[in-house]
Design an enzyme around this catalytic site. Structure first.
Site, PDB file in Angstrom:
ATOM      1  N   ASN A   9       0.954  -1.226   0.107  1.00  0.00           N
ATOM      2  CA  ASN A   9      -0.027   0.174  -0.010  1.00  0.00           C
ATOM      3  C   ASN A   9       0.846   1.171   0.011  1.00  0.00           C
ATOM      4  O   ASN A   9       1.543   1.569   1.035  1.00  0.00           O
ATOM      5  CB  ASN A   9      -0.846  -0.128   1.193  1.00  0.00           C
ATOM      6  CG  ASN A   9      -1.931   1.012   1.268  1.00  0.00           C
ATOM      7  OD1 ASN A   9      -1.523   2.224   0.720  1.00  0.00           O
ATOM      8  ND2 ASN A   9      -3.095   0.813   1.946  1.00  0.00           N
ATOM      9  N   LYS A  12       0.267   4.004   2.578  1.00  0.00           N
ATOM     10  CA  LYS A  12       0.835   3.818   3.796  1.00  0.00           C
ATOM     11  C   LYS A  12       2.134   4.164   3.895  1.00  0.00           C
ATOM     12  O   LYS A  12       2.626   4.693   4.875  1.00  0.00           O
ATOM     13  CB  LYS A  12       0.685   2.267   4.320  1.00  0.00           C
ATOM     14  CG  LYS A  12      -0.724   1.969   4.744  1.00  0.00           C
ATOM     15  CD  LYS A  12      -0.655   0.448   5.150  1.00  0.00           C
ATOM     16  CE  LYS A  12      -2.149  -0.038   5.428  1.00  0.00           C
ATOM     17  NZ  LYS A  12      -2.100  -1.543   5.996  1.00  0.00           N
ATOM     18  N   ASP A  68      -0.997  -2.699  10.228  1.00  0.00           N
ATOM     19  CA  ASP A  68      -2.412  -3.203   9.846  1.00  0.00           C
ATOM     20  C   ASP A  68      -3.412  -2.389  10.730  1.00  0.00           C
ATOM     21  O   ASP A  68      -3.158  -1.776  11.565  1.00  0.00           O
ATOM     22  CB  ASP A  68      -2.641  -4.629  10.396  1.00  0.00           C
ATOM     23  CG  ASP A  68      -3.971  -5.265   9.635  1.00  0.00           C
ATOM     24  OD1 ASP A  68      -3.720  -5.607   8.269  1.00  0.00           O
ATOM     25  OD2 ASP A  68      -5.116  -5.433  10.070  1.00  0.00           O
ATOM     26  N   SER A  69      -4.362  -1.893   9.676  1.00  0.00           N
ATOM     27  CA  SER A  69      -5.181  -0.699  10.294  1.00  0.00           C
ATOM     28  C   SER A  69      -6.601  -0.723   9.614  1.00  0.00           C
ATOM     29  O   SER A  69      -6.710  -1.395   8.488  1.00  0.00           O
ATOM     30  CB  SER A  69      -4.497   0.816   9.986  1.00  0.00           C
ATOM     31  OG  SER A  69      -4.014   0.702   8.432  1.00  0.00           O
ATOM     32  N   PHE A 151      -6.302   9.047   1.463  1.00  0.00           N
ATOM     33  CA  PHE A 151      -6.664   7.914   0.675  1.00  0.00           C
ATOM     34  C   PHE A 151      -7.621   7.172   1.780  1.00  0.00           C
ATOM     35  O   PHE A 151      -8.251   7.869   2.804  1.00  0.00           O
ATOM     36  CB  PHE A 151      -5.776   6.898   0.632  1.00  0.00           C
ATOM     37  CG  PHE A 151      -5.108   6.264   1.886  1.00  0.00           C
ATOM     38  CD1 PHE A 151      -4.240   7.027   2.781  1.00  0.00           C
ATOM     39  CD2 PHE A 151      -5.377   4.901   2.065  1.00  0.00           C
ATOM     40  CE1 PHE A 151      -3.721   6.295   3.968  1.00  0.00           C
ATOM     41  CE2 PHE A 151      -5.020   4.241   3.216  1.00  0.00           C
ATOM     42  CZ  PHE A 151      -4.154   5.032   4.058  1.00  0.00           C
TER      43      PHE A 151
HETATM   44  P1  IMP Z   1      -4.864  -3.249   5.692  1.00  0.00           P
HETATM   45  O1  IMP Z   1      -4.132  -3.062   4.485  1.00  0.00           O
HETATM   46  O2  IMP Z   1      -5.480  -4.360   5.775  1.00  0.00           O
HETATM   47  O3  IMP Z   1      -4.391  -2.553   6.915  1.00  0.00           O
HETATM   48  O4  IMP Z   1      -6.185  -2.203   5.183  1.00  0.00           O
HETATM   49  C1  IMP Z   1      -6.280  -0.831   5.516  1.00  0.00           C
HETATM   50  C2  IMP Z   1      -7.545  -0.333   5.090  1.00  0.00           C
HETATM   51  O5  IMP Z   1      -8.249   0.774   6.125  1.00  0.00           O
HETATM   52  C3  IMP Z   1      -7.235   0.686   3.910  1.00  0.00           C
HETATM   53  O6  IMP Z   1      -7.359  -0.097   2.627  1.00  0.00           O
HETATM   54  C4  IMP Z   1      -8.249   1.704   4.426  1.00  0.00           C
HETATM   55  O7  IMP Z   1      -9.672   1.219   3.831  1.00  0.00           O
HETATM   56  C5  IMP Z   1      -8.406   1.748   5.769  1.00  0.00           C
HETATM   57  N1  IMP Z   1      -7.506   2.683   6.307  1.00  0.00           N
HETATM   58  C6  IMP Z   1      -6.308   2.523   7.091  1.00  0.00           C
HETATM   59  N2  IMP Z   1      -5.779   3.548   7.159  1.00  0.00           N
HETATM   60  C7  IMP Z   1      -6.550   4.652   6.754  1.00  0.00           C
HETATM   61  C8  IMP Z   1      -6.208   6.156   6.678  1.00  0.00           C
HETATM   62  O8  IMP Z   1      -5.162   6.721   7.223  1.00  0.00           O
HETATM   63  N3  IMP Z   1      -6.833   6.833   5.982  1.00  0.00           N
HETATM   64  C9  IMP Z   1      -8.065   6.175   5.557  1.00  0.00           C
HETATM   65  N4  IMP Z   1      -8.414   5.156   5.261  1.00  0.00           N
HETATM   66  C10 IMP Z   1      -7.676   3.973   6.079  1.00  0.00           C
END
Ligand code: IMP
Length: 194
Positions: A9, A12, A68-69, A151
């Site tokens: 990503n 990120k 992971d967020s 994003f």
């Molecule tokens: P991961 O890659 O499984 O951690 O998914 C993270 C998802 O959480 C992203 O694709 C976004 O949909 C959402 N997300 C996480 N951080 C943010 C942020 O800082 N802004 C907006 N959406 C976020």
């Protein structure tokens, strides 16, 4: 110091790069085209962050950081949570994710629109997790998308006290109070503690 981020990503890694500044060289999947896809089969941010950090750190030298967020919405009992990235039905499709969130929140009144972004970061080395940190930012879900920066859910999330979405506030303000910024500050402390 070089920090390898276990992510594809670019949003990120770009935010992490901006926040770390010149003190760190930040690398990610674009520097390692052979990295495997790590399935996020966990049911918590910590499980998924650990899976990513451990898998990638088994393949490279040095510290690997994973992020992971996601977004937890109180009126939706914590959804989309760990499934934030595919909430609209297709992994990483932010417009569809946002459309579904707006739809689910259509009937929810102002005072019940509280939500938070959560970020769990894991540092691993040699295939083993060493430590993890969590950052959160509290706010609310807006009634419509606002702003063009950032994003993901940024156009729909307004941190408390600002009256504007992350997508309107821009990267400097977002990074200073975001879930990712708060987790990363703890990572930096840990890395810089002798
Ligand atoms: P991961 O890659 O499984 O951690 O998914 C993270 C998802 O959480 C992203 O694709 C976004 O949909 C959402 N997300 C996480 N951080 C943010 C942020 O800082 N802004 C907006 N959406 C976020």
């Amino acid at each position: 110091m070089t920090l390898i981020i276990a992510t594809r990503n670019q949003h990120k890694s770009e935010e992490i790069r901006q926040m770390l500044g010149d003190a760190f060289v930040v690398k990610d999947a674009t520097d390692y085209p052979d990295w495997p896809e790590v399935a996020e089969t966990g049911t918590t941010f910590l499980e998924n962050a650990t899976l990513k950090a451990e898998a990638i750190s088994a393949l490279v030298e040095g510290y690997v950081l994973s992020d992971d967020s996601g977004l937890e919405v109180d009126a939706l009992h914590g959804a989309p949570g760990v499934w934030s990235s595919s909430y609209g039905g297709k992994e990483g499709d932010h417009p569809r994710n946002n459309a579904r969130l707006l739809e689910e929140m259509k009937q929810v009144p102002e005072e019940l629109r509280s939500a938070r972004f959560v970020c769990t970061m894991v540092i691993a080395q040699g295939g083993k997790s060493l430590v993890h940190f969590v950052g959160r930012v509290e706010g609310k879900i807006l009634n419509s998308a606002s702003g063009a920066q950032g994003f993901g859910y940024d156009p729909l999330f307004a941190p408390f006290g600002y009256g504007k979405s992350f997508a309107e506030l821009g990267s400097a303000i977002k990074n200073s109070l975001s879930h990712r910024g708060r987790a990363l500050a703890q990572v930096v402390d840990w890395l810089q503690t002798p």
